[in-house]
Design a protein around this motif. Sequence first.
Motif, PDB file in Angstrom:
ATOM      1  N   LEU C 284     -41.432  34.929 -26.479  1.00  0.00           N
ATOM      2  CA  LEU C 284     -40.142  34.301 -26.758  1.00  0.00           C
ATOM      3  C   LEU C 284     -39.934  33.089 -25.858  1.00  0.00           C
ATOM      4  O   LEU C 284     -39.610  31.993 -26.321  1.00  0.00           O
ATOM      5  N   PHE C 285     -40.162  33.304 -24.579  1.00  0.00           N
ATOM      6  CA  PHE C 285     -39.956  32.196 -23.644  1.00  0.00           C
ATOM      7  C   PHE C 285     -40.970  31.082 -23.886  1.00  0.00           C
ATOM      8  O   PHE C 285     -40.646  29.912 -24.003  1.00  0.00           O
ATOM      9  N   TRP C 286     -42.228  31.471 -23.971  1.00  0.00           N
ATOM     10  CA  TRP C 286     -43.322  30.512 -24.077  1.00  0.00           C
ATOM     11  C   TRP C 286     -43.126  29.613 -25.304  1.00  0.00           C
ATOM     12  O   TRP C 286     -43.239  28.397 -25.223  1.00  0.00           O
ATOM     13  N   GLY C 287     -42.851  30.258 -26.423  1.00  0.00           N
ATOM     14  CA  GLY C 287     -42.694  29.508 -27.668  1.00  0.00           C
ATOM     15  C   GLY C 287     -41.541  28.536 -27.582  1.00  0.00           C
ATOM     16  O   GLY C 287     -41.665  27.363 -27.934  1.00  0.00           O
ATOM     17  N   SER C 288     -40.397  29.004 -27.062  1.00  0.00           N
ATOM     18  CA  SER C 288     -39.232  28.125 -27.025  1.00  0.00           C
ATOM     19  C   SER C 288     -39.462  26.977 -26.047  1.00  0.00           C
ATOM     20  O   SER C 288     -39.072  25.846 -26.301  1.00  0.00           O
ATOM     21  N   PHE C 289     -40.142  27.286 -24.954  1.00  0.00           N
ATOM     22  CA  PHE C 289     -40.385  26.259 -23.944  1.00  0.00           C
ATOM     23  C   PHE C 289     -41.280  25.156 -24.499  1.00  0.00           C
ATOM     24  O   PHE C 289     -40.999  23.976 -24.366  1.00  0.00           O
ATOM     25  N   PHE C 290     -42.362  25.556 -25.175  1.00  0.00           N
ATOM     26  CA  PHE C 290     -43.317  24.545 -25.634  1.00  0.00           C
ATOM     27  C   PHE C 290     -42.932  23.905 -26.959  1.00  0.00           C
ATOM     28  O   PHE C 290     -43.541  22.925 -27.370  1.00  0.00           O
ATOM     29  N   ALA C 291     -41.917  24.459 -27.621  1.00  0.00           N
ATOM     30  CA  ALA C 291     -41.458  23.821 -28.847  1.00  0.00           C
ATOM     31  C   ALA C 291     -41.019  22.393 -28.551  1.00  0.00           C
ATOM     32  O   ALA C 291     -41.197  21.489 -29.368  1.00  0.00           O
ATOM     33  N   LEU C 292     -40.489  22.196 -27.350  1.00  0.00           N
ATOM     34  CA  LEU C 292     -39.960  20.880 -27.002  1.00  0.00           C
ATOM     35  C   LEU C 292     -41.045  19.863 -26.706  1.00  0.00           C
ATOM     36  O   LEU C 292     -40.790  18.677 -26.592  1.00  0.00           O
ATOM     37  N   LYS C 293     -42.242  20.353 -26.549  1.00  0.00           N
ATOM     38  CA  LYS C 293     -43.344  19.430 -26.283  1.00  0.00           C
ATOM     39  C   LYS C 293     -43.837  18.804 -27.586  1.00  0.00           C
ATOM     40  O   LYS C 293     -44.544  17.807 -27.583  1.00  0.00           O
ATOM     41  N   GLN C 294     -43.491  19.435 -28.698  1.00  0.00           N
ATOM     42  CA  GLN C 294     -44.065  19.022 -29.973  1.00  0.00           C
ATOM     43  C   GLN C 294     -43.433  17.742 -30.487  1.00  0.00           C
ATOM     44  O   GLN C 294     -42.271  17.451 -30.231  1.00  0.00           O
ATOM     45  N   GLY C 299     -44.674  21.313 -36.182  1.00  0.00           N
ATOM     46  CA  GLY C 299     -45.116  21.863 -34.902  1.00  0.00           C
ATOM     47  C   GLY C 299     -43.955  22.510 -34.166  1.00  0.00           C
ATOM     48  O   GLY C 299     -44.070  23.608 -33.613  1.00  0.00           O
ATOM     49  N   ILE C 300     -42.818  21.821 -34.163  1.00  0.00           N
ATOM     50  CA  ILE C 300     -41.631  22.396 -33.516  1.00  0.00           C
ATOM     51  C   ILE C 300     -41.291  23.720 -34.162  1.00  0.00           C
ATOM     52  O   ILE C 300     -41.056  24.736 -33.497  1.00  0.00           O
ATOM     53  N   LEU C 301     -41.294  23.704 -35.498  1.00  0.00           N
ATOM     54  CA  LEU C 301     -40.940  24.928 -36.213  1.00  0.00           C
ATOM     55  C   LEU C 301     -41.955  26.034 -35.951  1.00  0.00           C
ATOM     56  O   LEU C 301     -41.601  27.204 -35.881  1.00  0.00           O
ATOM     57  N   ALA C 302     -43.241  25.643 -35.824  1.00  0.00           N
ATOM     58  CA  ALA C 302     -44.266  26.659 -35.557  1.00  0.00           C
ATOM     59  C   ALA C 302     -43.990  27.333 -34.224  1.00  0.00           C
ATOM     60  O   ALA C 302     -43.977  28.556 -34.132  1.00  0.00           O
ATOM     61  N   PHE C 303     -43.733  26.519 -33.198  1.00  0.00           N
ATOM     62  CA  PHE C 303     -43.466  27.117 -31.886  1.00  0.00           C
ATOM     63  C   PHE C 303     -42.175  27.915 -31.918  1.00  0.00           C
ATOM     64  O   PHE C 303     -42.058  28.963 -31.287  1.00  0.00           O
ATOM     65  N   SER C 304     -41.225  27.405 -32.671  1.00  0.00           N
ATOM     66  CA  SER C 304     -39.977  28.149 -32.793  1.00  0.00           C
ATOM     67  C   SER C 304     -40.229  29.494 -33.451  1.00  0.00           C
ATOM     68  O   SER C 304     -39.678  30.517 -33.041  1.00  0.00           O
ATOM     69  N   THR C 305     -41.100  29.490 -34.465  1.00  0.00           N
ATOM     70  CA  THR C 305     -41.427  30.764 -35.109  1.00  0.00           C
ATOM     71  C   THR C 305     -42.079  31.720 -34.119  1.00  0.00           C
ATOM     72  O   THR C 305     -41.729  32.901 -34.053  1.00  0.00           O
ATOM     73  N   VAL C 306     -43.035  31.185 -33.351  1.00  0.00           N
ATOM     74  CA  VAL C 306     -43.677  32.010 -32.330  1.00  0.00           C
ATOM     75  C   VAL C 306     -42.620  32.654 -31.448  1.00  0.00           C
ATOM     76  O   VAL C 306     -42.625  33.867 -31.199  1.00  0.00           O
ATOM     77  N   SER C 307     -41.691  31.815 -31.009  1.00  0.00           N
ATOM     78  CA  SER C 307     -40.671  32.283 -30.089  1.00  0.00           C
ATOM     79  C   SER C 307     -39.792  33.356 -30.742  1.00  0.00           C
ATOM     80  O   SER C 307     -39.493  34.392 -30.150  1.00  0.00           O
ATOM     81  N   GLN C 308     -39.366  33.101 -31.971  1.00  0.00           N
ATOM     82  CA  GLN C 308     -38.498  34.066 -32.654  1.00  0.00           C
ATOM     83  C   GLN C 308     -39.218  35.375 -32.925  1.00  0.00           C
ATOM     84  O   GLN C 308     -38.631  36.452 -32.867  1.00  0.00           O
ATOM     85  N   LEU C 309     -40.515  35.273 -33.231  1.00  0.00           N
ATOM     86  CA  LEU C 309     -41.280  36.499 -33.442  1.00  0.00           C
ATOM     87  C   LEU C 309     -41.335  37.300 -32.153  1.00  0.00           C
ATOM     88  O   LEU C 309     -41.236  38.533 -32.160  1.00  0.00           O
ATOM     89  N   GLY C 310     -41.447  36.568 -31.048  1.00  0.00           N
ATOM     90  CA  GLY C 310     -41.438  37.242 -29.750  1.00  0.00           C
ATOM     91  C   GLY C 310     -40.121  37.962 -29.531  1.00  0.00           C
ATOM     92  O   GLY C 310     -40.080  39.096 -29.035  1.00  0.00           O
TER      93      GLY C 310
END
Lengths: 113, 140, 805, 496
Positions: C284-294, C299-310
């Motif tokens: 959750l943390f990792w995905g949300s943190f790195f979403a902002l790098k995209q 890509g943003i949505l992918a990381f956001s998905t990762v985070s939400q799945l977490g």
Amino acid sequence: MEIIMAFVCGFLFMAAIYLILSRSLLRIIIGTGLLSHGAHLLIITMGGFGGNNPPVLADGVTEYVDPLPQALILTAIVISFGVTAFFLVLAYRSYQELKTDDMTQMKGSEDHE
Amino acid sequence: MKVNNVILQFTAKIVFFIIFFFAVHIFFAGHYTPGGGFVGGLVTASAIVLLVIAFDLNTVHKLLPINYIYVVAIGLILALGTAAISMFVEQPFFTHFFDYFYLPLFGKTSLHTAALFDLGVYLVVVGVTMTIIQTIGDDE
Amino acid sequence: MLQILCLFIPIIAAFFMPFFFKKIRNVHTGWFVLLVPLFLVIYYTTFIPVISKGETIIEQLNWIPSLGISFVSYIDGLSLLFSLLISGIGALVVLYSIFYLNRKKEQLHNFYIYLLIFMSAMLGVVQSDNMITLYLFWELTSISSFLLIGYWFNRDKSRFGALKSMMITVAGGMLMLGGFVLLSLMGGTFSIRALIEQAPQLATNDLFIIALILILLGAFTKSAQFPFYIWLPDAMEAPTPVSAYLHSATMVKAGIYLVARFTPVFALSEAWIWLVAGIGLLTLFWGSFFALKQTDLKGILAFSTVSQLGLIMSLLGVSAIAYHVDGAEDTVFKYAAFAAIFHLINHATFKGSLFMIAGIVDHETGTRDIRKLGGLMSLMPVSFTVALIGSFSMAGLPPFNGFLSKEMFLTAMLSVTEFDLFNFSTWAPLFPIVAWIASVFTFIYSFYFVFKTFTGKLNVDQLPTKPHEAPIGMLISPVILAGLVVTIFFIPNIVTDTFVKPAVVAIQPFLYTSPNDVNIHVSAWHGPTPELFMTIGIVIVGLLLFLTLSKWQKLYSILPERFTLNRLYDITINELLGSWMTRFSKLYMTGSIRKYLGYMFTAIPLIVIGTLIVKNAFSVTFEGSSPIHLYAVILIVVLVIGTLTTVFARSRITSIIALGSVGYTVSLFFVIFNAPDLALTQLVIETISVALFLMAFYHLPKFSKVEERTRFKFGRAFISIAVGVMVTLVALSSHSQKFIESISNYYKETVYTEAGGGNIVNVILVDYRGFDTLFEIAVLAIAGISIFAMIKLRLSRKEKNYESK
Amino acid sequence: MNNFLLLPIIIPFFFAMILMFGQKNLKYQRITTILGLIISIICAFALLFNVKENGPQTLTLGSWPAPFGITMVSDMLSALLVLTTLVIAFFIVWYGFGSIGKERERFFYYPGVMFILTGVNGAFTTGDIFNMFVFFEVLLMASYLLIVLGGEKSQLRESIKYILVNVISSALFVITVAYLYSVVGTLNMADISVKIAEINQPGIVTVIAVLFLLVFGMKAAIFPLYFWLPNAYAAPPIPVLALFGALLTKVGVYAIMRTYTLFFTHDLAFTHELLLVLAILTIIAGSIGALAHFDVKQIIIYNIVIAVGVILFGVAQMNEAALEGAVFYLVHDMIIKAALFMLIGIVIYITGTTNLRQMGGLMKNYPALGWFYLIAALGLAGVPPLSGFIGKLLIIQGGFEAGNTWSSIFILASSLVVLLSVIRIFIYAFWGEQGQVSNNINKTTYNIMFYPTVLLVFISILYGVGTEFVVPFIDDAAKLLSDPSIYTDAVLKGGN
């Protein structure tokens, strides 16, 4: 006798493997020849030499040598004759095509890439 | 040289027949004393080789116009056929049949299907040896 | 039967796609496809009344009944919810794709075949009660995802993205299978329901923990949890409908489903709670943190998905705590599972709509690069509205559904602090803290996504195509989803009573027996609770950080590229499992047969002599040996000399003749050993062999003068001695341990009477063992024709290029 | 007594003989071969059902009672393998019409194939250890013929190495048989089994067991004896490679399977543990090779090695589940390897190269080929419901049951390497930008190669999807392997 023959067979195998690991194709094939001699002698040794007569029926004889290993050896001899003949011709043909009988020059390209 | 060749060839012909009959003898002896189809075949082949040495491949080929591969095949078929006979009389494959007969001249003789099988072996050995010698000979 | 059949309907429909595509050219193939999910939605809707009462329906189709493997469609609250998501979102995505994919330019039949296969597979995953068929469908989702990501197969990014997703998810799947097999061995069944019933006994098994970890690996890889998430961003190479469908709404949730499904089995394990909740939070943390790098919208949505799945994963982990708390159904511990399922639904709605918007932006502007985008609000008002709704929901703001589930998430995380088993008190405070920080980042990237794209300065020159609003057809699906986002906020309890509660019963059967037992009422306002203050904090801090984003976003570029997980994957696949292997393999696969034989003959004596020693099998006895012949001794001397000559001979003639002499000696041995047949045969054969040797080697060169390197010579000698020693030792031992007498007396007794012969050896050859002889002459015959063919047939001159390489 | 079980051996044998006539008559050669194969397949099918119905069939040749003559035994395992062998050979021969080339067809290619089938089927069926040696020699000699046939440079070069290795392994085989004969005094396999049980497998028998493992392992290409295989197999043309890849190593595997379930079952802690370790090392070695190469032939060839490891891992568990899995996997691997070699043969035909990096984009013009390749590749990796799955499932199940948890997980993980190596071919050859294409592609030739390949892939799919119909057969085979007394009773007590 069997014990001595076990050493003889081991010696033949040793010499055979030594030759097989050499570079010259002829030596290698000679090695395989020694290998089959060793194997055949070993079979008859494993059958044992007990019994003083050949396994051919004769009047008044009951002590025959074990015939089974002999039959196996005969089969094996014929087969190794066929293989040796083939191997020799193969060597002859490869020398025609590859112009070498040196195994170190027959590495081929492992298609690493 | 010419004369020599003639003598050699004449001798070779005679020796060929002697060896050949010796081979036949060995072949038939096999069941009771050392010998058999295999050795018989090899000896026959060496008789033919003798002819090849005395004459040359082409002459021998004219003398004995045989496709040796066919000899091999026929030998195999004979051996297999002999072994297979028993299948047709509801016996396990390779069951041999034999009986003892009294023939004039030979005395007590056994007629044995194993001899037919051995004949197959004989033919294969002759065929193979000659095939090898002929093909290598041709190549040179 | 229909229930099982429905699992396969999409696959069956897939078979007709090439027909529709090729024969009916002027209708977009998607319209035919659309019928399938529509039918399924309607079909599964009919289950709702029954299931929401807490009943379950099961139907079975045997596949390999003898091994206990069958297709089972088991519909309970959890699987029905997923089935509806799959078919419902499926319908919307297909509808969207009809406008997204050009029927003239694309190989539509392929696209829809993959999509339909996926649909079947996904339904199968969520409905299978049999673990083996569950695994079957599981891998099928990976494969269809592989094909969909690689849909534009000539692009490198697509195919390597496809490979990456496949390798990671299939790896997880295979390990998961191991877990399944372990479980089945413990419980004696492949049925998950049956396993749940015996959960307490299972936990006592030593292998329980291994099964647990293996199954979690399956779930984590599929659901893109840390550190396996790396495939998901690369999966964005797929056409956007696929991203919306597989990589946000459904496939990635298969892992969530799996964890939910197996919670009753594993809940009593401490490791389960720690792993699921811990990895979930980290992700959750990792995905949300790195979403902002995209910089890529998807890509943003992918990381956001990762985070939400977490987020959902962590909730499921926490939900297992309820197993360990007495009366959990009436305390704060009851919220986690409920929140997980509720958020899962909400996530599907808002994330689906956002992906579709990203697709629309891409479609209409030609780029997804957020640095080039901006100010699209006025040109694409509908899209903007939808994006705004989706993003706000994602950020956890009212009046959108994300707010409700986010609140409950915070509740659940706070509840952990009250749990005091398993040393939880030490680490528990971290749960809400991490959750809060991650939520702040979620808030920021949600704003980042929508405002960077739609507000600010429009820069038409930078865009490949001139932007305008998407066609109405393309907007239908996202608008419907956005509508749901709002609707759910206003009628949450209808939704949760129908969908969430039955699912929660499936996850926590140890708490509830029917959906009515789930005592949770969702309301937007529940007083000034800690959750509310946390949310307010998120908004304030989030807004501050978002406004200053341009100042600190650069920090991301400081992170060295070398240490990322992606790099690790690349190293693994391309170098570790590629060029390193090549280099390593080159070390020993040199093509030199002498080396190979060297390896082999080092190993063989080593293993054999080793066995001889370990098994204490060596023995020598002179008993039963026959006396030593004098002739034999002489022959041995001759033989040894002959052999040594072959080894050391300098000329080929010498060595050939020496070999001949060895052969003749052997035949003399046979004479001494009472083997006349052998002697005769050996004699003739040796003669012919020598002749052949001479003939064949007439053409060969002399032995080369090149000496071996001494090192090799030494090794060679060593190896050959080892082989010789091995042969001798085993021969001695075998000779000395004749345990059972040979069968050959039989031959002596029957040879004359039954075989009609006198020469036993020869009778064995043509009769007793005539079969050997038959094939022995076959070998000879083959040798004959081989030699013939070898000499006569020479293709080397017209050697084809690729054959000789 | 059942002469029928000999037919799958002597029919190919007989056809090989008559194919030695009419050497240059292509039509005769092809029709006769196909005819021979069809008749053999029918017989093999009949035999399979006979064995299913009546249990293991035996035949004591020459009417000599069991341990004295040679006994042929057709149990479920050998009947299955015999049938598979013939079916695969049928498709490979058909495929060869398009790719082997007329010159080879005129120079005893077909007799060679028939002889190799004779040898392979004989080795699968024989119940006599020395007779097995003879059949090994038949199939080896026939393989020498096929590997060298054509006499291209690389063929000659690799043939020498191939033959050398096999000559040595044959010599070792013979002496190992001699050792065994010395200790137990018999050659009949059932009799050996009984006698080893009688003396409770003393140390020397274990040593002989290890020797057998190494001898057969040399043929089966296990670690550390597999080195000769990759280059040798790459030399002959594709149909021969397919034949070798599908059949030859499997004979070695079969022999290990047979001896390690029938003879040497009294010191499992040593023999089967060793087998387990070697099996795992074999998988590792194969995996390294499969990943190291970007040459399509080499990739699939190394996969042979991996599969051998997986099957032997199953054998090493020595419980019914794993043995059943091993048999399942053995048959699967024979089919799928043949299919894969045939598939990449077509790819090589189209692209004119074996180098993966020069290929690309075949999906565009040859989609069907691509799909069938993908299916075969997934089948190889053991993705359900394709053919490799059940075998692997049962093997790891057996592994877990036997307590080898970590190595079973390792087997699962190895599937991943298999998948990676074959999917690489898909990604590089079928996907991506258009790569090299040969400029003389003949549509007819392509079709002749394509149809048998597709049918074989279909068979493999059926084998996986229709597992339920195969289970009773494999189950019988596994029962027999886990209980040697079924075999020995059938042979020695004539209990059909």
